[in-house]
Design a protein around this motif. Structure first.
Motif, PDB file in Angstrom:
ATOM      1  N   GLY A   8      -5.349  12.171  17.027  1.00  0.00           N
ATOM      2  CA  GLY A   8      -4.351  11.257  17.566  1.00  0.00           C
ATOM      3  C   GLY A   8      -3.252  10.871  16.607  1.00  0.00           C
ATOM      4  O   GLY A   8      -2.314  10.160  16.999  1.00  0.00           O
ATOM      5  N   GLY A   9      -3.341  11.322  15.374  1.00  0.00           N
ATOM      6  CA  GLY A   9      -2.277  11.008  14.424  1.00  0.00           C
ATOM      7  C   GLY A   9      -1.012  11.785  14.748  1.00  0.00           C
ATOM      8  O   GLY A   9      -0.994  12.659  15.617  1.00  0.00           O
ATOM      9  N   TRP A  36     -12.322   1.621  10.572  1.00  0.00           N
ATOM     10  CA  TRP A  36     -11.145   2.426  10.280  1.00  0.00           C
ATOM     11  C   TRP A  36     -10.583   1.976   8.932  1.00  0.00           C
ATOM     12  O   TRP A  36     -10.470   0.769   8.659  1.00  0.00           O
ATOM     13  N   PHE A  37     -10.242   2.958   8.139  1.00  0.00           N
ATOM     14  CA  PHE A  37      -9.623   2.717   6.838  1.00  0.00           C
ATOM     15  C   PHE A  37      -8.385   3.595   6.738  1.00  0.00           C
ATOM     16  O   PHE A  37      -8.224   4.530   7.524  1.00  0.00           O
ATOM     17  N   ARG A  38      -7.534   3.308   5.771  1.00  0.00           N
ATOM     18  CA  ARG A  38      -6.350   4.147   5.588  1.00  0.00           C
ATOM     19  C   ARG A  38      -6.012   4.268   4.114  1.00  0.00           C
ATOM     20  O   ARG A  38      -6.342   3.369   3.322  1.00  0.00           O
ATOM     21  N   GLN A  39      -5.345   5.356   3.779  1.00  0.00           N
ATOM     22  CA  GLN A  39      -4.914   5.572   2.412  1.00  0.00           C
ATOM     23  C   GLN A  39      -3.484   6.097   2.419  1.00  0.00           C
ATOM     24  O   GLN A  39      -3.222   7.190   2.937  1.00  0.00           O
ATOM     25  N   VAL A  93      -3.016   8.261   5.682  1.00  0.00           N
ATOM     26  CA  VAL A  93      -4.090   9.016   6.322  1.00  0.00           C
ATOM     27  C   VAL A  93      -5.127   7.998   6.782  1.00  0.00           C
ATOM     28  O   VAL A  93      -5.570   7.158   5.992  1.00  0.00           O
ATOM     29  N   TYR A  94      -5.498   8.076   8.051  1.00  0.00           N
ATOM     30  CA  TYR A  94      -6.449   7.139   8.637  1.00  0.00           C
ATOM     31  C   TYR A  94      -7.810   7.817   8.774  1.00  0.00           C
ATOM     32  O   TYR A  94      -7.905   8.939   9.295  1.00  0.00           O
ATOM     33  N   VAL A 122      -0.900   9.643   9.870  1.00  0.00           N
ATOM     34  CA  VAL A 122       0.029   8.845  10.670  1.00  0.00           C
ATOM     35  C   VAL A 122       1.277   8.626   9.825  1.00  0.00           C
ATOM     36  O   VAL A 122       1.193   8.126   8.706  1.00  0.00           O
ATOM     37  N   THR A 123       2.405   9.025  10.378  1.00  0.00           N
ATOM     38  CA  THR A 123       3.674   8.852   9.681  1.00  0.00           C
ATOM     39  C   THR A 123       4.624   8.058  10.567  1.00  0.00           C
ATOM     40  O   THR A 123       4.868   8.455  11.714  1.00  0.00           O
ATOM     41  N   VAL A 124       5.140   6.958  10.044  1.00  0.00           N
ATOM     42  CA  VAL A 124       6.049   6.095  10.789  1.00  0.00           C
ATOM     43  C   VAL A 124       7.413   6.158  10.112  1.00  0.00           C
ATOM     44  O   VAL A 124       7.554   5.781   8.948  1.00  0.00           O
TER      45      VAL A 124
END
Length: 126
Positions: A8-9, A36-39, A93-94, A122-124
């Motif tokens: 889904g990213g 959920w974690f992110r880096q 990255v999630y 995930v890139t915004v």
């Protein structure tokens, strides 16, 4: 053993939405707390959200509270992260993770989690 696969990213403009999914297989998914974690580039991995096995306990990081929603469907062995009002600083990255030793009080500490997925980007854009 628990196998976790995130999906889904993608790339989204600021203010947009994405829904991440984490499909689990292996041992009984419904008895695990999930997180959920992110880096982000150049930063340490950080806590985003977590959920108890019945979904009644859902802690969030302050940075995402009110914008992100974690949920789970135990019948589908899947946990979700709905991300709204995305900001460029959400780019990372999630990862989803499973804590097989906790049912009702999901931890914010990543070293409490036993199994991890491979991550989804995930890139915004601003």
């Amino acid at each position: 053993q628990v196998q976790l696969v995130e999906s889904g990213g993608g790339l989204v403009q600021a203010g947009g939405s994405l829904r991440l999914s984490c499909a689990a297989s292996g041992r009984t998914f419904s008895r695990c707390a999930m997180g959920w974690f992110r880096q982000a580039p150049g930063k340490e991995r950080e806590f985003v959200a977590a959920i108890s096995w019945r979904g009644g306990n859902t802690p969030y990081a302050d940075s995402v509270k009110g914008r992100f929603t974690i949920s789970r469907d135990n019948a589908k062995n899947t946990v979700y992260l709905q991300m709204n009002s995305l900001k460029p600083e959400d780019t990372a990255v999630y990862y989803c993770a499973a804590d097989i030793n906790v049912v009702n009080n999901p931890s914010r500490r990543q070293n409490e989690y036993d199994y991890w997925g491979q991550g989804t980007q995930v890139t915004v854009s601003s």
